[in-house]
Design a protein around this motif. Structure first.
Motif, PDB file in Angstrom:
ATOM      1  N   MET A 146       0.953  -1.333  -0.168  1.00  0.00           N
ATOM      2  CA  MET A 146       0.366  -0.170   0.153  1.00  0.00           C
ATOM      3  C   MET A 146       0.581   1.557   0.285  1.00  0.00           C
ATOM      4  O   MET A 146       0.475   1.600  -0.504  1.00  0.00           O
ATOM      5  N   VAL A 147       2.418   1.023   0.999  1.00  0.00           N
ATOM      6  CA  VAL A 147       3.584   2.602  -0.087  1.00  0.00           C
ATOM      7  C   VAL A 147       3.947   2.320  -0.917  1.00  0.00           C
ATOM      8  O   VAL A 147       4.855   2.711  -1.049  1.00  0.00           O
ATOM      9  N   SER A 148       3.578   1.251  -1.715  1.00  0.00           N
ATOM     10  CA  SER A 148       4.243   1.517  -2.829  1.00  0.00           C
ATOM     11  C   SER A 148       5.696   0.663  -3.007  1.00  0.00           C
ATOM     12  O   SER A 148       6.417   0.658  -3.962  1.00  0.00           O
ATOM     13  N   MET A 149       5.604  -0.504  -2.226  1.00  0.00           N
ATOM     14  CA  MET A 149       6.803  -1.120  -2.183  1.00  0.00           C
ATOM     15  C   MET A 149       6.034  -2.657  -2.581  1.00  0.00           C
ATOM     16  O   MET A 149       5.654  -3.465  -1.544  1.00  0.00           O
ATOM     17  N   LYS A 150       6.423  -3.209  -3.390  1.00  0.00           N
ATOM     18  CA  LYS A 150       6.276  -5.380  -3.559  1.00  0.00           C
ATOM     19  C   LYS A 150       7.210  -5.529  -3.289  1.00  0.00           C
ATOM     20  O   LYS A 150       8.187  -6.000  -3.090  1.00  0.00           O
ATOM     21  N   THR A 151       6.514  -6.768  -1.809  1.00  0.00           N
ATOM     22  CA  THR A 151       7.865  -7.649  -1.498  1.00  0.00           C
ATOM     23  C   THR A 151       7.680  -9.274  -1.072  1.00  0.00           C
ATOM     24  O   THR A 151       6.538  -9.591  -1.565  1.00  0.00           O
ATOM     25  N   GLU A 152       8.228  -9.690  -0.395  1.00  0.00           N
ATOM     26  CA  GLU A 152       8.102 -10.971  -0.465  1.00  0.00           C
ATOM     27  C   GLU A 152       9.251 -11.210   1.295  1.00  0.00           C
ATOM     28  O   GLU A 152      10.509 -10.873   0.880  1.00  0.00           O
ATOM     29  N   VAL A 153       8.274 -12.353   1.933  1.00  0.00           N
ATOM     30  CA  VAL A 153       8.419 -11.600   3.475  1.00  0.00           C
ATOM     31  C   VAL A 153       8.093 -13.933   3.585  1.00  0.00           C
ATOM     32  O   VAL A 153       7.828 -14.186   3.017  1.00  0.00           O
ATOM     33  N   THR A 154       9.308 -14.132   4.146  1.00  0.00           N
ATOM     34  CA  THR A 154       9.268 -15.681   4.251  1.00  0.00           C
ATOM     35  C   THR A 154       9.518 -15.544   5.774  1.00  0.00           C
ATOM     36  O   THR A 154      10.504 -14.982   6.150  1.00  0.00           O
ATOM     37  N   TRP A 155      10.106 -16.929   6.458  1.00  0.00           N
ATOM     38  CA  TRP A 155      10.254 -16.976   7.628  1.00  0.00           C
ATOM     39  C   TRP A 155      11.426 -17.737   7.587  1.00  0.00           C
ATOM     40  O   TRP A 155      11.600 -18.726   6.930  1.00  0.00           O
ATOM     41  N   VAL A 156      12.394 -17.270   8.569  1.00  0.00           N
ATOM     42  CA  VAL A 156      14.150 -18.085   8.355  1.00  0.00           C
ATOM     43  C   VAL A 156      13.412 -18.714   9.539  1.00  0.00           C
ATOM     44  O   VAL A 156      14.504 -20.055   9.709  1.00  0.00           O
TER      45      VAL A 156
END
Length: 186
Positions: A146-156
């Protein structure tokens, strides 16, 4: 380093309405349990928790921006610091540390030493592939989108899998340029 925010996470947390932590934790546990019963497959539950989190993050960013008085972050590094120090404190009552930056400054880890969502939780052997707090990865992904950042979030790392902390890896895929509905007439 640029200032984190006009209001620190502690200041925002002090002025935000809260629910009882045990009630919140147990309610979240009931949701996860119901998903396990309904969907039966652990991987499907992981996907559903991520999607639920994404939907929450899309809406939660408005409340975050309104109550925290955070101005526009200058880069992804500052954004990660604001999430760790203000966002987590505002909504979960804990802070995270930001570590393991890549050389380009587009990928980092958010490490939670204390995660209130895992209080009172033990995973049975049949659920070892479950990322119990996967809702958090979805929240971060949705809010950043929503603030213009396309991200990938994964668990480590995950405390429920025997690790000493919960660690989320956040990778900036692309900065989406803001689009305005109307052109300015010059």
């Amino acid at each position: 380093m640029a200032p984190l925010a006009p209001r620190t996470g502690d200041a925002v947390f002090a002025n935000v309405e809260r629910v009882n932590a045990e009630l919140f934790t147990l309610t979240y546990g009931a949701i996860v349990r119901q998903l396990l019963t309904d969907l039966e497959e652990v991987e499907e539950v992981n996907k559903q928790l991520d999607q639920m989190g994404y939907n929450i993050g899309v809406r939660l960013i408005d409340e975050f921006l309104a109550k925290s008085n955070v101005s526009r972050c200058i880069d992804f590094r500052e954004t990660a610091d604001v999430i760790a120090k203000v966002g987590f404190k505002m909504f979960l009552g804990v802070t995270a540390s930001v570590t393991n930056w890549d050389p380009e400054g587009t990928s980092c880890s958010l490490v939670l030493e204390d995660n209130p969502l895992v209080d009172f939780v033990e995973l049975p052997d049949t659920c070892q592939g479950l990322y119990y707090c996967n809702i958090l990865s979805g929240v971060i992904r949705g809010a950043l989108e929503m603030v213009s950042m396309k991200t990938e979030v994964t668990w480590v790392r995950d405390m429920l899998h025997g690790d000493d902390a919960c660690e989320l890896r956040v990778k900036l895929l692309k900065q989406v340029p803001e689009e305005y509905p109307y052109k300015d007439d010059d």
